[in-house]
Design an enzyme around this catalytic site. Structure first.
Site, short mmCIF file in Angstrom:
data_model
loop_
_atom_site.label_atom_id
_atom_site.label_comp_id
_atom_site.label_asym_id
_atom_site.label_seq_id
_atom_site.Cartn_x
_atom_site.Cartn_y
_atom_site.Cartn_z
N ASP A 251 1.41 -1.17 -0.10
CA ASP A 251 -0.07 -0.18 -0.03
C ASP A 251 1.08 1.09 -0.14
O ASP A 251 1.31 1.58 -0.61
CB ASP A 251 -0.77 0.04 1.20
CG ASP A 251 -2.09 0.61 1.22
OD1 ASP A 251 -3.03 0.53 0.48
OD2 ASP A 251 -2.01 2.03 1.20
N TYR B 157 -4.02 11.03 0.67
CA TYR B 157 -4.23 10.52 -0.60
C TYR B 157 -4.06 12.15 -1.77
O TYR B 157 -3.66 12.57 -2.24
CB TYR B 157 -5.29 10.23 -0.44
CG TYR B 157 -5.30 8.68 -0.29
CD1 TYR B 157 -5.90 7.35 -1.57
CD2 TYR B 157 -5.62 8.75 1.52
CE1 TYR B 157 -5.79 6.38 -0.59
CE2 TYR B 157 -5.62 6.99 1.38
CZ TYR B 157 -5.63 5.81 0.22
OH TYR B 157 -5.57 5.07 0.67
N HIS C 54 -4.76 -7.63 -0.06
CA HIS C 54 -3.77 -6.41 0.80
C HIS C 54 -3.36 -6.45 1.38
O HIS C 54 -1.96 -5.77 1.37
CB HIS C 54 -5.03 -5.16 0.19
CG HIS C 54 -4.29 -4.40 0.34
ND1 HIS C 54 -4.02 -3.10 -0.73
CD2 HIS C 54 -4.94 -3.13 1.09
CE1 HIS C 54 -3.98 -2.13 -0.03
NE2 HIS C 54 -4.00 -2.13 0.52
#
Length: 451
Positions: free
Chosen positions: A226, A373, A427
């Protein structure tokens, strides 16, 4: 005349291509100040201070009062997790959280590893530092920095750490014994959030590099998935001479000519270097496309207006739990959407899941974590076009959001010495399949040490 100009231009391009092809360009190692106000003139305090996770009756009582006031909307019939987190199953989690979950006990578990803080570029950086307890005679531990992502935390590594620092007592060879450092990304958990705009993955990579130097490590291994994968990649682009090896379980390969082959890969996969396993994990392309579209809604919100949704999530523990735990369902396995409980307890315990939620809730860091982000997406970044030349290992977990074939990974990481198709997992690799990830890290390091 025009023909001569054209030939000269082509020749010049060919010469430039051959000269630049082998050039190992790096990112500039700059400096920054992310604390409040103007950077002080005094030298930064470089001391490393012990830290302990703590809680209080007030903190727990406030949580319980907010849980007691929750308002839920009934789910549609037979909707399972197709509309997001199913509120019928959420009632079970709420009941467990309110009546069974013992946060004080989990705080003790969090404190089983040594925690520290240190100031770097104006921010108080939190990390755990775990040294091996049973080091074989004459052996030096290998320093390994492990970096988490969103919506994770340093706690994701608690089950893999003993496999790396004490392998012999866990049925593994003690040929490779590690000294593990797991920092919290600034703005996550116990690491202070930036007070200024622009704090991105490159700034984080630089801070973590300074952290490793401060701990006395000149050369070390790094691992991440990630955001951790991007931060570790940036570290390898900033200071390649300090990185012994880079291990990833996710890749962010945004600009790659190989992605253009997707449309033809179903018929001519072999020509593009796709293996049979690649074909199984990529196609049908329509399914992958809609899956990415379905799972990326949060990203559009957080990369544009993170503070707006952050207000709601920082005010409601149940809302925060639903928002985060839905990712631990569908990102672990997209087929878990078809289950009434989202499959959460097939891979994780409620204690582990709620501990992760509590690390966001008690620190009030969901908004600052989402800003990462905003700072990293939506703009052109130099690191996207730079290759990484340090020795690299890659673990391809089959239920990851997107599969990256070896050819794709090698286009970004030319010195790829290990690529593994993992038998299962999604993930959150370290949290979900710590044994598999530990084995692959050890395999990669073994290959690198023998080179």
């Amino acid at each position: 005349m025009w023909l001569e100009i054209l030939l000269a231009s082509v020749l010049g391009f060919v010469i430039y291509w051959f000269v630049s092809k082998g050039k190992e360009e790096t990112l500039p190692l700059e400096d920054g100040w992310w604390g409040p106000g103007v950077r002080p003139t005094a030298e930064e305090d470089k001391s490393i201070r012990p830290f302990k996770v703590e809680t209080s009756d007030e903190e727990i009582n406030d949580l319980h009062q907010r849980i007691d006031r929750v308002r839920l909307t009934s789910p549609l019939e037979d909707s399972r997790f197709h509309y997001g987190f199913n509120s019928n199953y959420l009632k079970k989690i709420i009941s467990y959280w309110r009546n069974v979950f013992d946060w004080r006990k989990q705080v003790e578990i969090l404190n089983k590893y040594p925690h520290f803080k240190t100031k770097i570029e104006g921010l108080d950086i939190h990390f755990i530092h775990v040294k091996p307890t049973n080091l074989p005679s004459g052996q030096t531990p290998k320093p390994l920095l492990m970096v988490h992502g969103w919506p994770g935390s340093f706690y994701e590594f608690y089950k893999i750490i003993p496999l790396l620092t004490d392998p012999k007592n866990h049925g593994l060879s003690d040929e490779h014994v590690f000294e593990v450092i797991c920092p919290s990304i600034p703005g996550y958990g116990f690491s202070e959030a930036s007070s200024k705009k622009g704090f991105n993955s490159v700034a984080t990579a630089r801070i973590f590099y300074k952290l490793m130097l401060r701990l006395g490590f000149q050369k070390f291994y790094i691992q991440g998935g990630d955001w951790g994968a991007l931060i570790c990649t940036n570290m390898a682009q900033l200071v390649p001479s300090h990185i012994k090896g880079l291990h990833l379980n996710m890749a962010l390969i945004l600009r790659n000519c190989y992605t253009m082959t997707l449309l033809l890969g179903r018929r001519f996969g072999g020509l593009f270097g796709y293996t049979e396993r690649d074909m199984e994990l990529i196609y049908p392309l329509k399914k992958i496309f809609f899956s990415l579209l379905r799972e990326s809604g949060y990203m559009h919100i957080q990369s544009t207006k993170p503070d707006t949704v952050g207000c709601a999530l920082n005010d409601s523990p149940v809302g925060l739990a639903a928002y985060i735990l839905e990712k631990f369902s569908t990102w672990t396995n997209s087929e878990f959407r078809d289950l009434e409980d989202g499959g959460l307890e097939r891979k994780f315990s409620l204690d582990d899941l709620l501990t992760g939620i509590m690390l966001y809730w008690t620190t009030g860091t969901i908004t600052s974590s989402q800003r990462f982000y905003k700072e990293n997406l939506g703009q052109v970044n130099k690191h996207e076009t730079l290759k990484v030349y340090v020795p690299t290992g890659f673990a391809a977990f089959p239920c990851e959001l997107m599969h990256f074939p070896e050819k794709w990974v090698k286009s970004k990481y030319p010195n790829l010495i290990s690529y593994s198709y993992m038998p299962r997992g999604g993930h959150f690799a370290a949290f979900e399949e710590p044994e598999l990830l530990a084995q692959d890290i050890r395999k990669f390091v073994g290959l690198q040490e023998r080179q």
